[in-house]
Design an enzyme around this catalytic site. Structure first.
Site, short mmCIF file in Angstrom:
data_model
loop_
_atom_site.label_atom_id
_atom_site.label_comp_id
_atom_site.label_asym_id
_atom_site.label_seq_id
_atom_site.Cartn_x
_atom_site.Cartn_y
_atom_site.Cartn_z
N GLN A 59 0.80 -1.22 0.00
CA GLN A 59 0.00 0.00 0.00
C GLN A 59 0.84 1.28 0.00
O GLN A 59 0.33 2.34 -0.32
CB GLN A 59 -0.95 -0.01 1.21
CG GLN A 59 -1.96 -1.14 1.13
CD GLN A 59 -2.91 -1.18 2.31
OE1 GLN A 59 -2.60 -1.79 3.33
NE2 GLN A 59 -4.05 -0.55 2.18
N HIS A 105 1.11 -9.33 4.74
CA HIS A 105 -0.05 -8.44 4.59
C HIS A 105 -0.49 -8.55 3.12
O HIS A 105 -0.48 -7.57 2.37
CB HIS A 105 0.31 -7.01 5.00
CG HIS A 105 -0.88 -6.15 5.33
ND1 HIS A 105 -1.01 -5.46 6.51
CD2 HIS A 105 -2.00 -5.85 4.62
CE1 HIS A 105 -2.15 -4.77 6.53
NE2 HIS A 105 -2.77 -4.99 5.38
N ASN A 110 -1.68 -10.61 8.65
CA ASN A 110 -2.72 -9.58 8.75
C ASN A 110 -4.04 -10.14 8.24
O ASN A 110 -4.14 -10.61 7.10
CB ASN A 110 -2.36 -8.37 7.89
CG ASN A 110 -3.47 -7.32 7.94
OD1 ASN A 110 -3.69 -6.72 8.98
ND2 ASN A 110 -4.20 -7.14 6.86
N GLU A 111 -5.06 -10.11 9.07
CA GLU A 111 -6.44 -10.38 8.69
C GLU A 111 -6.62 -11.60 7.78
O GLU A 111 -7.05 -11.46 6.62
CB GLU A 111 -7.03 -9.14 8.01
CG GLU A 111 -7.04 -7.93 8.90
CD GLU A 111 -7.85 -6.75 8.31
OE1 GLU A 111 -8.25 -6.83 7.14
OE2 GLU A 111 -8.10 -5.79 9.06
N TYR A 160 -13.03 -1.88 12.47
CA TYR A 160 -13.58 -0.77 11.66
C TYR A 160 -15.05 -0.52 11.96
O TYR A 160 -15.46 0.62 12.09
CB TYR A 160 -13.35 -1.04 10.16
CG TYR A 160 -11.88 -0.88 9.83
CD1 TYR A 160 -11.35 0.37 9.57
CD2 TYR A 160 -11.01 -1.98 9.87
CE1 TYR A 160 -9.99 0.54 9.32
CE2 TYR A 160 -9.65 -1.81 9.63
CZ TYR A 160 -9.15 -0.55 9.36
OH TYR A 160 -7.81 -0.38 9.14
N GLU A 162 -5.17 -1.94 14.11
CA GLU A 162 -5.72 -1.04 13.08
C GLU A 162 -7.04 -0.49 13.57
O GLU A 162 -7.85 -1.22 14.15
CB GLU A 162 -6.01 -1.76 11.75
CG GLU A 162 -4.80 -2.09 10.93
CD GLU A 162 -5.15 -2.72 9.58
OE1 GLU A 162 -6.23 -2.45 9.02
OE2 GLU A 162 -4.32 -3.51 9.10
N TRP A 180 -4.89 3.20 11.76
CA TRP A 180 -4.76 3.02 10.32
C TRP A 180 -5.25 4.30 9.67
O TRP A 180 -6.43 4.58 9.76
CB TRP A 180 -5.58 1.82 9.82
CG TRP A 180 -5.33 1.61 8.36
CD1 TRP A 180 -5.99 2.19 7.31
CD2 TRP A 180 -4.28 0.82 7.79
NE1 TRP A 180 -5.43 1.82 6.13
CE2 TRP A 180 -4.37 0.97 6.39
CE3 TRP A 180 -3.27 0.02 8.32
CZ2 TRP A 180 -3.49 0.33 5.51
CZ3 TRP A 180 -2.40 -0.62 7.44
CH2 TRP A 180 -2.53 -0.46 6.06
N GLU A 187 -5.50 1.82 -1.43
CA GLU A 187 -6.52 1.08 -0.67
C GLU A 187 -7.09 -0.06 -1.52
O GLU A 187 -8.24 -0.06 -1.92
CB GLU A 187 -7.60 2.05 -0.18
CG GLU A 187 -8.77 1.42 0.56
CD GLU A 187 -8.40 0.50 1.72
OE1 GLU A 187 -7.41 0.76 2.42
OE2 GLU A 187 -9.13 -0.50 1.89
N TRP A 188 -6.23 -1.04 -1.83
CA TRP A 188 -6.64 -2.29 -2.47
C TRP A 188 -7.57 -2.06 -3.66
O TRP A 188 -7.25 -1.25 -4.52
CB TRP A 188 -7.23 -3.24 -1.41
CG TRP A 188 -6.32 -3.39 -0.21
CD1 TRP A 188 -6.58 -3.01 1.07
CD2 TRP A 188 -4.97 -3.93 -0.18
NE1 TRP A 188 -5.50 -3.29 1.89
CE2 TRP A 188 -4.51 -3.85 1.16
CE3 TRP A 188 -4.12 -4.47 -1.14
CZ2 TRP A 188 -3.24 -4.30 1.54
CZ3 TRP A 188 -2.85 -4.92 -0.77
CH2 TRP A 188 -2.44 -4.83 0.55
#
Ligand code: GAL
Length: 447
Positions: A21, A122, A166-167, A295, A354, A395, A402-403
């Site tokens: 990113q 990530h 990550n996630e 989030y 995050e 974050w 952003e992806w």
């Protein structure tokens, strides 16, 4: 000037980013292609055809970015290491130029008094490993451990704590089930082995890090799940969703077992992916810390079509970020207290790894300040309820790639002009700096 938060003296303040990113320089330093380079090049995959080829050019501008972190007074910086910089083809000897980049970054951070908190994966898998099945292939977990060895051998003398993945939930669902992220596979429930193999990779990498005497963490995307109504069908759907999003990852890590996924028609061995001994490896001797990425909460109702045992319901009457995500700060308190209630003594100390929001290009980003303030108050409330939260990493430090949304969603405390690479701190940067400073000043007066 922000009000003081009632958080412990040693509470750690940080900011987070990820390699693909921000780094750019995808063809430099011997880096091999990652699944994100290949996916982003696919027409229609990323909004407006954006890619991470240049991103924030952090690969060249890291001294300026570390200076921005120093200006904030951060205790820690969470970044990720790009596996394809270390092993361009996902196997074999480490690429010296790749290791040297992270070596320089770590030294720059330490000189600035900032503790590096690297994430090993990530989402930017070396493309060569995708060609042999990516995380659907069990062997990728063993390759991950090999890569971890190379990085830990080089950096662990200066890096006390590590995040393995990550996630894994988001990577499995967006990358393998829905195809919205790299590697762009749309396998629906056949994506589940990608969850198990990531967790196995975590377990194997954790063993390597422990041999180096290091602390091991993992960062999960967790969401408090609320049933749309008290109707038993909605409650059952919410329970099924909670098992998939949250417990599929936290149960094996903290309890050494997978949750019941029978609502999805999935067996306990995740369709044969789980082999004897795997769960023991995944749980290991326990995590030193659980990273929580939060989030928003999720509202779930009974399914409207037969494909899945749930449907997502809207959360009405709350503000939304530019992404359209509902802003519900108390969801973070609910999540943290819920984790403590569910796992009790099996829950390690938590770090928020995050939390943040996307808004427009404005430098006077009052909405971000309000988002961060609300979420930090939620952390404070959870701590007051006895949850052991050790730190908060927002974050993100910089606006970045952003992806699937490309450069359209800006999450940074620092604005980045992607034409000129000029960095400009936003109002939230000053606010966060003052918040950290107020916290330190208060505690240094012995209160
Ligand atoms: C997380 C992810 C980050 C960042 C953030 C905001 O899921 O780990 O890389 O993109 O969401 O969407």
């Amino acid at each position: 000037m922000p009000n003081r938060l009632d958080l412990p003296a040693g509470f750690r303040w940080g900011a987070s980013t990820a390699a693909y990113q921000i780094e750019g320089a995808v063809g430099e330093g011997g880096r091999g292609p990652s699944v994100w380079d290949v996916f982003a090049a696919r027409p229609g995959a990323v909004r407006d055809g954006h890619t991470g080829a240049v991103a924030c050019d952090h690969y060249h501008r890291y001294p300026e970015d570390v200076a921005l972190m120093r200006g904030l007074g951060l205790d820690g910086y969470r970044f990720s290491i790009a596996w394809p910089r270390i092993q361009p083809t996902g196997a074999g000897p480490a690429n010296p130029e790749g290791l040297a980049f992270y070596d320089r970054l770590v030294d720059e951070l330490l000189t600035a008094g900032i503790t590096p908190l690297p994430t090993l994966f990530h989402w930017d898998l070396p493309q060569s490993l995708e060609e042999t099945g990516g995380w659907l292939n069990r062997d990728t977990a063993y390759r991950f451990a090999e890569y971890t060895t190379a990085v830990a051998d080089r950096l662990s003398d200066r890096v006390p704590a590590w995040i393995t993945l990550n996630e894994p939930f988001v990577h499995m669902v967006y990358g393998y089930a829905l195809g919205i992220h790299a590697p762009g596979r749309a396998l629906m429930l056949d994506a589940l082995p990608a969850a198990h193999h990531q967790l196995l990779g975590h377990g194997l990498a954790a063993a390597v890090l422990r041999e180096h005497g290091k602390e091991v963490m993992i960062a999960n995307n967790l969401t408090p799940v609320r049933a749309a109504t008290a109707d038993p069908a909605d409650l059952a759907a919410a329970d099924a969703y909670d098992a998939l999003h949250n417990r599929l990852f936290t149960d094996p890590l903290l309890l050494g077992q997978y949750p019941d996924l029978s609502a999805f028609g999935v067996t306990e061995d995740l369709g044969g992916a789980v082999r004897p001994g795997d769960l023991k490896l995944i749980a290991g001797p326990g995590l030193d810390g659980l990273g929580v990425n939060y989030y928003n909460p999720t509202r779930i109702a009974a399914p409207t079509d037969p494909g899945l045992p749930f449907t997502e319901a809207p959360i009405d009457g709350v503000p939304r970020t530019a992404f359209g995500w509902p802003v519900v700060p108390d969801g973070l308190r609910e999540l943290l207290v819920g984790l403590r209630d569910r796992y009790g003594a099996a829950l390690p100390p938590i770090t928020i790894t995050e939390n943040g929001c996307s808004y427009g290009e404005e430098l006077d980003d009052q909405e971000r300040i309000s988002y961060l303030d609300g979420h930090l108050r939620a952390v404070e409330a959870a701590v007051a309820e006895g949850v052991d939260v050790r730190g908060y990493f927002t974050w993100s430090l910089l606006d970045n790639f952003e992806w699937a949304e490309g450069y359209h969603q800006r999450f940074g405390l620092v604005h980045v002009d992607f034409e000129t690479q000029k960095r400009t701190p936003k109002a939230s940067y000053t606010w966060y700096r003052d918040l950290i400073d107020t916290h330190r000043t208060w505690h240094s007066h012995g209160s």
